[in-house]
Design a protein around this motif. Structure first.
Motif, mmCIF file in Angstrom:
data_model
loop_
_atom_site.group_PDB
_atom_site.id
_atom_site.type_symbol
_atom_site.label_atom_id
_atom_site.label_comp_id
_atom_site.label_asym_id
_atom_site.label_seq_id
_atom_site.Cartn_x
_atom_site.Cartn_y
_atom_site.Cartn_z
ATOM 1 N N ARG A 277 52.595 -119.343 -35.903
ATOM 2 C CA ARG A 277 51.317 -119.980 -35.573
ATOM 3 C C ARG A 277 50.179 -119.098 -36.065
ATOM 4 O O ARG A 277 50.176 -117.894 -35.809
ATOM 5 C CB ARG A 277 51.199 -120.196 -34.057
ATOM 6 N N VAL A 278 49.234 -119.703 -36.780
ATOM 7 C CA VAL A 278 48.051 -118.989 -37.254
ATOM 8 C C VAL A 278 46.834 -119.689 -36.671
ATOM 9 O O VAL A 278 46.657 -120.901 -36.824
ATOM 10 C CB VAL A 278 47.983 -118.969 -38.792
ATOM 11 N N ARG A 279 46.019 -118.895 -36.014
ATOM 12 C CA ARG A 279 44.884 -119.464 -35.269
ATOM 13 C C ARG A 279 43.607 -118.714 -35.643
ATOM 14 O O ARG A 279 43.318 -117.648 -35.122
ATOM 15 C CB ARG A 279 45.172 -119.343 -33.771
ATOM 16 N N PRO A 280 42.798 -119.278 -36.562
ATOM 17 C CA PRO A 280 41.559 -118.607 -36.946
ATOM 18 C C PRO A 280 40.352 -119.129 -36.152
ATOM 19 O O PRO A 280 40.079 -120.328 -36.125
ATOM 20 C CB PRO A 280 41.419 -118.976 -38.420
ATOM 21 N N LEU B 186 41.227 -113.759 -36.495
ATOM 22 C CA LEU B 186 42.498 -114.409 -36.785
ATOM 23 C C LEU B 186 43.591 -113.890 -35.861
ATOM 24 O O LEU B 186 43.729 -112.675 -35.668
ATOM 25 C CB LEU B 186 42.890 -114.178 -38.240
ATOM 26 N N HIS B 187 44.329 -114.831 -35.306
ATOM 27 C CA HIS B 187 45.457 -114.508 -34.428
ATOM 28 C C HIS B 187 46.708 -115.137 -35.027
ATOM 29 O O HIS B 187 46.723 -116.336 -35.326
ATOM 30 C CB HIS B 187 45.240 -115.056 -33.030
ATOM 31 N N ALA B 188 47.751 -114.357 -35.209
ATOM 32 C CA ALA B 188 49.000 -114.854 -35.775
ATOM 33 C C ALA B 188 50.151 -114.533 -34.833
ATOM 34 O O ALA B 188 50.300 -113.389 -34.390
ATOM 35 C CB ALA B 188 49.255 -114.238 -37.144
ATOM 36 N N SER C 273 52.560 -106.100 -34.416
ATOM 37 C CA SER C 273 53.155 -105.440 -33.265
ATOM 38 C C SER C 273 53.520 -106.472 -32.206
ATOM 39 O O SER C 273 52.690 -107.315 -31.860
ATOM 40 C CB SER C 273 52.182 -104.406 -32.674
ATOM 41 N N GLY C 274 54.755 -106.411 -31.735
ATOM 42 C CA GLY C 274 55.166 -107.290 -30.655
ATOM 43 C C GLY C 274 55.149 -108.756 -31.013
ATOM 44 O O GLY C 274 54.872 -109.606 -30.156
ATOM 45 N N GLY C 275 55.423 -109.091 -32.263
ATOM 46 C CA GLY C 275 55.464 -110.493 -32.672
ATOM 47 C C GLY C 275 54.104 -111.144 -32.810
ATOM 48 O O GLY C 275 53.997 -112.373 -32.818
ATOM 49 N N ALA C 276 53.054 -110.325 -32.934
ATOM 50 C CA ALA C 276 51.709 -110.890 -33.075
ATOM 51 C C ALA C 276 50.860 -109.960 -33.931
ATOM 52 O O ALA C 276 51.086 -108.742 -33.993
ATOM 53 C CB ALA C 276 51.060 -111.078 -31.714
ATOM 54 N N GLY C 277 49.881 -110.554 -34.589
ATOM 55 C CA GLY C 277 48.936 -109.773 -35.360
ATOM 56 C C GLY C 277 47.549 -110.361 -35.225
ATOM 57 O O GLY C 277 47.392 -111.578 -35.108
ATOM 58 N N THR C 278 46.550 -109.509 -35.223
ATOM 59 C CA THR C 278 45.169 -109.975 -35.136
ATOM 60 C C THR C 278 44.342 -109.277 -36.196
ATOM 61 O O THR C 278 44.650 -108.159 -36.619
ATOM 62 C CB THR C 278 44.561 -109.682 -33.748
ATOM 63 N N GLU D 98 49.017 -113.594 -45.520
ATOM 64 C CA GLU D 98 50.325 -113.267 -46.084
ATOM 65 C C GLU D 98 51.063 -112.353 -45.110
ATOM 66 O O GLU D 98 50.498 -111.386 -44.587
ATOM 67 C CB GLU D 98 50.170 -112.575 -47.436
ATOM 68 N N LEU D 99 52.314 -112.684 -44.878
ATOM 69 C CA LEU D 99 53.180 -111.871 -44.029
ATOM 70 C C LEU D 99 54.073 -111.028 -44.941
ATOM 71 O O LEU D 99 54.796 -111.563 -45.789
ATOM 72 C CB LEU D 99 54.023 -112.765 -43.129
ATOM 73 N N LEU D 100 54.002 -109.715 -44.769
ATOM 74 C CA LEU D 100 54.678 -108.784 -45.665
ATOM 75 C C LEU D 100 55.690 -107.940 -44.910
ATOM 76 O O LEU D 100 55.439 -107.488 -43.787
ATOM 77 C CB LEU D 100 53.659 -107.856 -46.334
ATOM 78 N N ALA D 101 56.845 -107.737 -45.563
ATOM 79 C CA ALA D 101 57.822 -106.738 -45.114
ATOM 80 C C ALA D 101 57.818 -105.649 -46.176
ATOM 81 O O ALA D 101 58.428 -105.820 -47.243
ATOM 82 C CB ALA D 101 59.198 -107.350 -44.956
ATOM 83 N N GLY D 102 57.075 -104.582 -45.909
ATOM 84 C CA GLY D 102 56.825 -103.613 -46.957
ATOM 85 C C GLY D 102 55.938 -104.242 -48.012
ATOM 86 O O GLY D 102 54.833 -104.709 -47.716
ATOM 87 N N GLU D 103 56.411 -104.325 -49.254
ATOM 88 C CA GLU D 103 55.670 -104.975 -50.328
ATOM 89 C C GLU D 103 56.136 -106.412 -50.547
ATOM 90 O O GLU D 103 55.569 -107.126 -51.372
ATOM 91 C CB GLU D 103 55.837 -104.173 -51.630
ATOM 92 N N GLU D 104 57.176 -106.821 -49.818
ATOM 93 C CA GLU D 104 57.778 -108.144 -50.042
ATOM 94 C C GLU D 104 57.002 -109.223 -49.271
ATOM 95 O O GLU D 104 56.783 -109.095 -48.063
ATOM 96 C CB GLU D 104 59.231 -108.144 -49.583
#
Length: 819
Positions: free
Chosen positions: A197-200, A213-215, A240-245, A272-278
């Motif tokens: 969920r992305v909530r701007p 922005l809350h993801a 962190s903890g399944g969320a990002g702001t 964009e959701l990144l795992a390292g550079e991926e």
């Protein structure tokens, strides 16, 4: 691995599982479309007649009472993804979903997205997906046995379930109870994590644009980060903890404005959701920077109800929006764009998405974003008491969360509204005696929904209902507070009573008329065709609607004696009624700050309150709205014991200039004239000028009028209604010229007063259109009409009744002078 999406829209078949009235002899398997509905699949296969024609609505009623199954087969190969989910964007409504013979889930809400984990049930090679629909009527019987009876203005169980309420019929809509996969579905494969969920939250901070922005992220144990970009500003932050702001500040962006006040700058917002550079998942929307608030400040009249965009108070020139088709997948992005462009061309600046329909698809809001069309969004409750027990509250909360988050990126969306007429119903429609203390929805409107909006979309205002005064301590339809509905005028009295009050904001009022002649004759094939012939009667869903059409003519226009006159007179009366009501309200700006006419559009061909009929053709009302919603409106209004000319200015620059007022005979003789050399209406305001009593007092009210002009604007005032006027037999000279491959110019020079001239080109060619209607010409005046028509036109056809019509015709016919 980046999230992969595979649509599953092909290879579907439809199967009838039986039910009351099921038609024998149906094929075992019928080709089906996804997105689609059972009705449209049957129609495409030639198995039912078009429900929009004649009495076919009744003929196909059995479809909604049957159970149906959709099947498809698809190949799948294991790509090693940790998660594979089957995602349904819209399921209508009660369905059991099976994959390879195993039930994976059920649905009970057409207004939300469903997601099912199917990784364990897929097999390499061919897979069989089945969706079995139970009739909404049948499920309604079960729900009715669970809930105690509750008031509902319309037959059917819509208030017991989360399905489009008008599916069960309304006073403008047929009863066509649908089922099907009305939006798309797909397999989604992902590993490590996905953006759940992305909530701007998008607003202004001074001159700067602000995105908070809350993801929410579904993830395994892995290090993740978010990269957020808009307007050249980029932030990268850990998850962190399944969320990002994130908070992004854009210095002095171009603002998004409603179309009559400025431009509609849109900026791509990318997450964009990144795992390292991926890159493993992404999300993007076009957003606009603007501020919005609802001003409800107490004042000398009661309390305001004013939308304020970018700190500018906006007078709402609005229209209510209903689903544009009974079969929702037929409303394509192109159709949305066309209808919204028609609204914009009529100077409409806000569409209210009404609570008996749906949360429209993103294509609707995208088109509104581009067009600068404000959107008032109802939550889906209308004209009924809704239980607050059982499974319903959970479904309502899930639906509201889903759609608040989905729609909040759209700058066009400016208001969330709790319901349509339910608080009014509890006060005035006898509900309290019937309910005997049972729940009716108050907890949704005054607790659940405002809490969810405050939690998820705090940048936008919420209002509990339409109508609503702002508190349960004041009657919801008090014109001095909040938003008001004016339905006693259409239902009980003449349209002149729109001037009896000055509502702070009128969010519903309307007047009926039949559709265009081309639409009427395309959908109804009665012979003879009369106002009460079976098909015409069936396509009038309002209670004693035809009687109200005739009652509404009394005191204004003569009673029509022919079908042609009935069609013209009722359409003319609709246009005049709404023009009269809007001009009255706008003249009282800023006490009144909005008028939302019922309604812009229709979902099928019907006699209704719409300005655009069910086949997308413009009724005379559309032209009346374009005139009375013009940013510069000049109108003559009663004030105290006399008359005043009012200049209404909805532009951002002041409007000033000389005003000339003439009292004239119908033959063009000027009896009195007065010029005021400078009337100034400041930006976003109205200015009044009293008309001298000797000028405003007629010598013969049957043969005189007032004409006020200011720059290119003109206002006309008659001293009596048409039935009491000595309107002359219309006389004019005409010229027709082809000006393009499919374009014509019709020039009319008036030799007499011609009141409300209309040229109904659709009577000659169904797809023809014309630039203007309801044109009043004084003797000697000239008007040029532009006609779009692929076929041939002749001057003789265009200048004969019933193609060429004006109010003079109706008066002359009633007096016997027209023969």
């Amino acid at each position: 691995m980046q999230r992969q999406t595979r649509p599953l829209h092909s290879g579907w078949t439809l199967h009838c599982l039986g039910g009351p009235g099921a038609r024998p002899g149906l094929p075992e398997a019928i080709a089906a479309s996804v997105p689609g509905t059972v009705h449209t699949d049957l129609l495409a296969a030639g198995l039912i007649p078009d429900p929009y024609l004649d009495l076919n609505e009744i003929t196909v009623d059995w479809v909604g009472h049957c159970d149906w199954r959709y099947d498809t087969r698809f190949n799948w190969q294991d790509d090693g993804a940790d998660h594979v989910e089957l995602v349904f964007a819209g399921v209508d409504t009660f369905a059991v979903i099976s994959l390879n013979g195993i039930e994976i889930g059920q649905t009970a809400n057409m207004n939300r997205t469903y997601r099912f984990d199917v990784r364990a049930h897929l097999r390499a090679g061919e897979n069989h997906l089945s969706v079995t629909f139970q009739s909404a009527w049948k499920r309604g019987e079960v729900l009715a046995s669970q809930y105690e009876p509750r008031p509902n203005n319309y037959p059917g169980p819509a208030n017991l379930m989360r399905k489009m309420a008008c599916n069960f019929g309304w006073d403008w809509g047929p009863t066509l109870v649908t089922a099907g996969l009305w939006q798309g579905l797909a397999l989604e494969s992902w590993s490590k994590a996905r953006l759940a969920r992305v909530r701007p939250e998008i607003t202004l901070d001074g001159a700067d644009g602000l995105v908070r922005l809350h993801a929410d992220i579904d993830q395994a144990e892995t290090a993740l980060s978010l990269k957020v970009s808009v307007a050249g500003v980029t932030e990268v932050l850990p998850v962190s903890g399944g969320a990002g702001t994130a908070e992004l500040r854009v210095k002095s962006p171009e603002l998004w404005w409603p179309h009559h006040l400025g431009s509609q700058k849109l900026y791509p917002l990318t997450v964009e959701l990144l795992a390292g550079e991926e890159l493993i998942d992404s999300w993007h929307r076009d957003i606009g920077f603007r501020s919005i608030r609802l001003d409800t400040t107490p004042d000398d009249y009661g309390s305001a109800f004013t939308l304020v965009v970018n700190d500018a108070p906006v007078y709402v020139c609005g229209a209510n929006w209903i689903p544009d088709d009974c079969f929702l997948p037929r409303v394509t992005p192109e159709r949305y764009a066309e209808r919204i462009e028609q609204a914009r061309d009529a100077n409409i600046n806000l569409l209210r998405v009404w609570g008996g329909g749906i949360y429209e698809t993103d294509a609707f809001y995208d088109a509104c974003n581009r067009a600068g069309m404000l959107v008032w969004q109802d939550f889906l409750f209308a004209c009924a008491a809704y239980p607050e027990e059982g499974d319903l509250p959970g479904e309502i909360e899930a639906e509201a969360r889903d759609n608040i988050v989905r729609l909040m990126p759209h700058p066009s969306l400016v208001l969330w509204n709790g319901n349509n007429e339910n608080i009014w119903g509890w006060f005035d429609w006898g509900w309290q005696d019937v309910l005997e203390g049972r729940t009716w929805g108050q907890g949704y409107y005054l607790d659940l929904l405002p809490r969810l909006v405050a939690e998820l979309d705090p940048t936008r205002p919420y209002w509990a209902g339409s109508p609503y005064s702002g508190t349960m301590d004041i009657h919801p339809n008090d014109p001095n507070h909040g938003c008001t509905h004016l339905w006693d005028v259409w239902n009980d009295i003449g349209y002149e009573h729109y001037s009896d009050s000055v509502p702070r904001f009128c969010s519903e009022f309307g007047w009926q008329a039949p559709p265009t002649w081309a639409t009427l004759t395309q959908s109804v094939h009665d012979n003879p065709l009369t106002p009460t012939s079976p098909g015409v009667w069936h396509h009038q869903k309002a209670t004693i609607g035809n009687d109200k059409l005739l009652r509404g003519l009394k005191g204004h226009l003569p009673a029509p004696q022919t079908m042609d006159d009935w069609h013209f007179a009722t359409q003319l009366n609709q246009a005049r009624a709404i023009h009269f009501g809007v001009a009255h309200m706008r003249s009282h700006r800023p006490r009144n700050m909005g008028a939302i006419v019922w309604q812009l559009n229709d979902c099928w061909p019907v006699t209704s309150w719409a300005a655009i009929d069910g086949y997308g053709r413009k009724k005379p009302l559309w032209y009346a709205l374009r005139d009375v919603y013009a940013p510069h409106l000049l109108t003559i209004q009663p004030r105290n014991d006399g008359l005043a000319v009012v200049a209404v200015n909805d532009r951002t620059l002041f409007w000033r200039g000389p005003v000339t007022i003439k009292r004239m005979r119908f033959d063009g003789t000027v009896l009195a004239e007065w010029t005021h050399w400078r009337l100034c209406a400041d930006r976003l305001s109205a200015a009044e000028l009293a008309i001298p009593a000797d000028l405003a007092t007629p010598g013969n009210k049957r043969d005189e009028l007032l004409v006020a002009t200011m720059h290119d604007s003109m206002a006309i005032h008659y001293f009596a209604e048409d039935i009491d006027l000595e309107l002359p037999k219309a006389a004019a000279e005409f010229a027709l010229e082809r000006t393009g491959e499919a374009r014509w110019s019709l020039t009319v020079q008036a030799l007499s007063l011609i009141k409300d001239l209309c040229v109904f080109v659709d009577r000659l060619h169904p797809d023809a259109s014309i630039s203007d209607m309801l044109v009043t010409l004084l003797p000697g005046q000239v008007h040029e009409f532009t006609i779009e028509c692929v076929g041939e036109l002749s001057l003789s056809e265009l200048t004969q009744s019933p193609v060429l019509r004006c109010a003079n015709d109706l008066v002359q016919a009633a007096s016997g002078a027209g023969n």
